[in-house]
Write an enzyme that holds these catalytic residues in place. Structure first.
Site: not given
Ligand code: NAD
Length: 501
Positions: A186, A261, A393
């Site tokens: 997804k 992550e 962040e």
């Molecule tokens: P996000 O948490 O908004 O979304 C990530 C994914 O989760 C998306 O596909 C989203 O559709 C899905 N999602 C959202 N709500 C959900 C739910 N209730 N149930 C299941 N899935 C759900 O994150 P983002 O804004 O897409 O990405 C940015 C974040 O990702 C930042 O905090 C960044 O630090 C983190 N990130 C971490 C790493 C790592 O390896 N630690 C790497 C890249 C990004």
């Protein structure tokens, strides 16, 4: 109308669709969502919005293929060959991939190309690892031989963010497939364009139909349905810490295997004895590359007071020279942030920062970029540790610089957030570098270096930055079950209950 001549890739699909059981399909109820071009903020395409029914269909297909065994029971060498072919195809299609990725995310094209190469490397790495894995065997002389039977788990649910979509998908797809699982991916709803390329790549490389399934959609709908699906025993998630917490809670009733992550607010600590030129170059790159939308960004820079003024002056001057531009231009160093919602979030921190620190570079839109999600690389100095721009962040090209006097104070400042993903330490003192690295609360530390990954090492964070580590054989551990098998070689060894007199 936008003011820019944007570069639109040729041959875009009419609709971004799901890929289930080897075919591109619409959502069962036909719903779609808008996908936006970050340079103009205009909707450039629709994507199918997966619902519970679509996720269920994908999971059933993945489960059936897993049970059929054409992939789950294939010899590691066979799987390895397919994975190498995937890596080859990703390499050959690198230009197209980067073009789509840069268009959809706003990342500079040169950096999107680098991410495409990394995606190929992820597959190659696990293709090599899977044929070289050794599992444990234990001998109890004369009595038992006990061994580990490693096996794939079933359907892995992979949920990914928008910052480097294709590369982060490869990060999960590589080990999940190498170990023989079937998957449902997804991708993030802000950036669904490049994920569709996997379908053609996998098909051509010879991955059996139905092993890879893709459901697009909104997190709270498609993502949530995947997390709550009882026949998905594993969820690998990369995204925000708050989303991770929710997924953790939603997975609890099913006791799923979780790898998380999450976010970061990583410190870069610069001691007075460091190579200043190298430290400045690295800390500029560390927070402004990938538009600052990077989980391991060194977004807090702690600088020893004796070099603080010089550092701030040189850093601000260099930040002002970082080239903001259209994502497809090869000279662009910072492109457009992914989405207007994210842009607003970053800008709200910039506004807060103006009262929380001393603005020494950026803080506004670059000249000539009146629309779209463009922001100048922004540097705040003299930021107090309780400031929101020090603690939270931002995930954009914004950095907070803070002075310190002693090593103890530097460590306290470095550890003074809820996150613990990465840390970068700049010093030429050997003892201090190791002692500091070992004491800092971070899953990954780089000494006198930027974020240069060795794919064999663990990747992940502590505290609010994650749960579990992937990378190298740790990814193999996450995607497999290690069953212990015990073989008796001697007398049957147990007290006899209910013995006949
Ligand atoms: P996000 O948490 O908004 O979304 C990530 C994914 O989760 C998306 O596909 C989203 O559709 C899905 N999602 C959202 N709500 C959900 C739910 N209730 N149930 C299941 N899935 C759900 O994150 P983002 O804004 O897409 O990405 C940015 C974040 O990702 C930042 O905090 C960044 O630090 C983190 N990130 C971490 C790493 C790592 O390896 N630690 C790497 C890249 C990004």
């Amino acid at each position: 109308m936008a003011q820019y001549e944007t570069h639109t890739p040729a041959e875009l699909p009419e609709l971004i669709r799901h890929y289930i059981d080897g075919e591109f399909v619409d959502s069962a109820d036909g719903t779609t969502f808008d996908v936006i071009n970050p340079v103009t903020n205009e909707t450039y395409i629709q994507a199918s919005a997966g619902q519970k029914e679509d996720v269920d269909r994908a999971v059933q297909v993945a489960k059936r293929t897993f049970q059929e065994g054409s992939w789950s029971q294939a010899l590691p060498r066979e799987r390895s060959k397919v994975l190498h072919r995937i890596a080859d195809l990703v390499e050959t299609r690198g230009d197209r991939l980067a073009e789509l990725e840069s268009f959809d995310t706003g990342l500079p094209i040169t950096q999107a190309l680098g991410q495409a190469r990394r995606a190929a490397e992820n597959f190659r790495f696990f293709a090599d690892l899977i044929v070289a894995i050794a599992d444990d065997t234990y001998k109890v002389p004369g009595r038992q031989i006990n061994y580990v039977n490693r096996k794939p788990i079933g359907v892995a649910g992979l949920i990914t963010p928008w910052n480097t979509p294709f590369m982060l998908e490869s990060w999960k797809l590589g080990p999940a497939l190498a170990t023989g699982n079937s998957v449902v991916l997804k991708p993030a709803e802000f950036t669904p364009l490049s994920a569709g390329l996997w379908a053609g790549i996998f098909e051509e490389a010879g991955l059996p139909r139905g092993v890879f399934n893709l459901v697009n959609g909104i997190g709270e709908e498609a993502g949530d349905a995947l997390v709550k699906h009882p026949e998905v025993p594993l969820i690998s998630f990369t995204g925000e810490s708050s989303t991770g917490q929710l997924i953790f809670a939603n997975s609890a009733p099913y006791l799923k295997g979780l790898s998380m992550e999450l976010g970061g607010k990583s410190p870069a600590i610069v001691f007075a004895d460091a190579d200043l030129e190298a430290a400045i170059n690295a800390t500029i790159f560390g927070v402004f590359s990938l538009n600052g939308e990077r989980c391991t960004a060194g977004s807090r820079i702690l600088v020893e007071r004796s070099i603080y003024d010089e550092f701030v002056e040189r850093y601000a001057a260099q930040a002002k020279r970082v080239k903001v531009g259209l994502p497809h231009e090869p000279t662009t160093e910072v492109g457009a942030l992914v989405h207007p919602e994210h842009f607003e979030k970053v800008m709200s921190y910039v506004e807060k920062g103006k009262s929380e620190g001393r603005l020494v570079a950026g803080g506004d839109r670059p000249e000539g970029y009146e629309t779209g999600n463009f922001i100048t690389p922004t540097v705040f100095a003299d930021v107090a540790p309780d400031a929101s721009i020090f603690q939270e962040e931002i995930f954009g090209p914004v950095v907070a610089i803070t002075p310190f006097d002693t090593e103890d104070e530097a460590l306290e400042l470095a550890n003074n957030t809820k996150y613990g993903l990465a840390a970068y330490v700049w010093t030429n003192d050997l003892k201090r570098s190791h002692n500091f690295a070992q004491a800092v609360e971070a899953g990954m530390v780089w000494l006198n270096s930027n974020n240069v990954r060795d794919l064999r090492t663990p990747f992940g964070g502590v505290k609010a930055s994650g749960l579990g580590h992937e990378g190298g054989y740790r990814s193999i551990d996450f995607y497999t079950d290690q069953q212990a098998i015990h073989i008796n070689l001697g007398e049957v060894h147990n007290p006899v209950f209910g013995k006949a007199d």
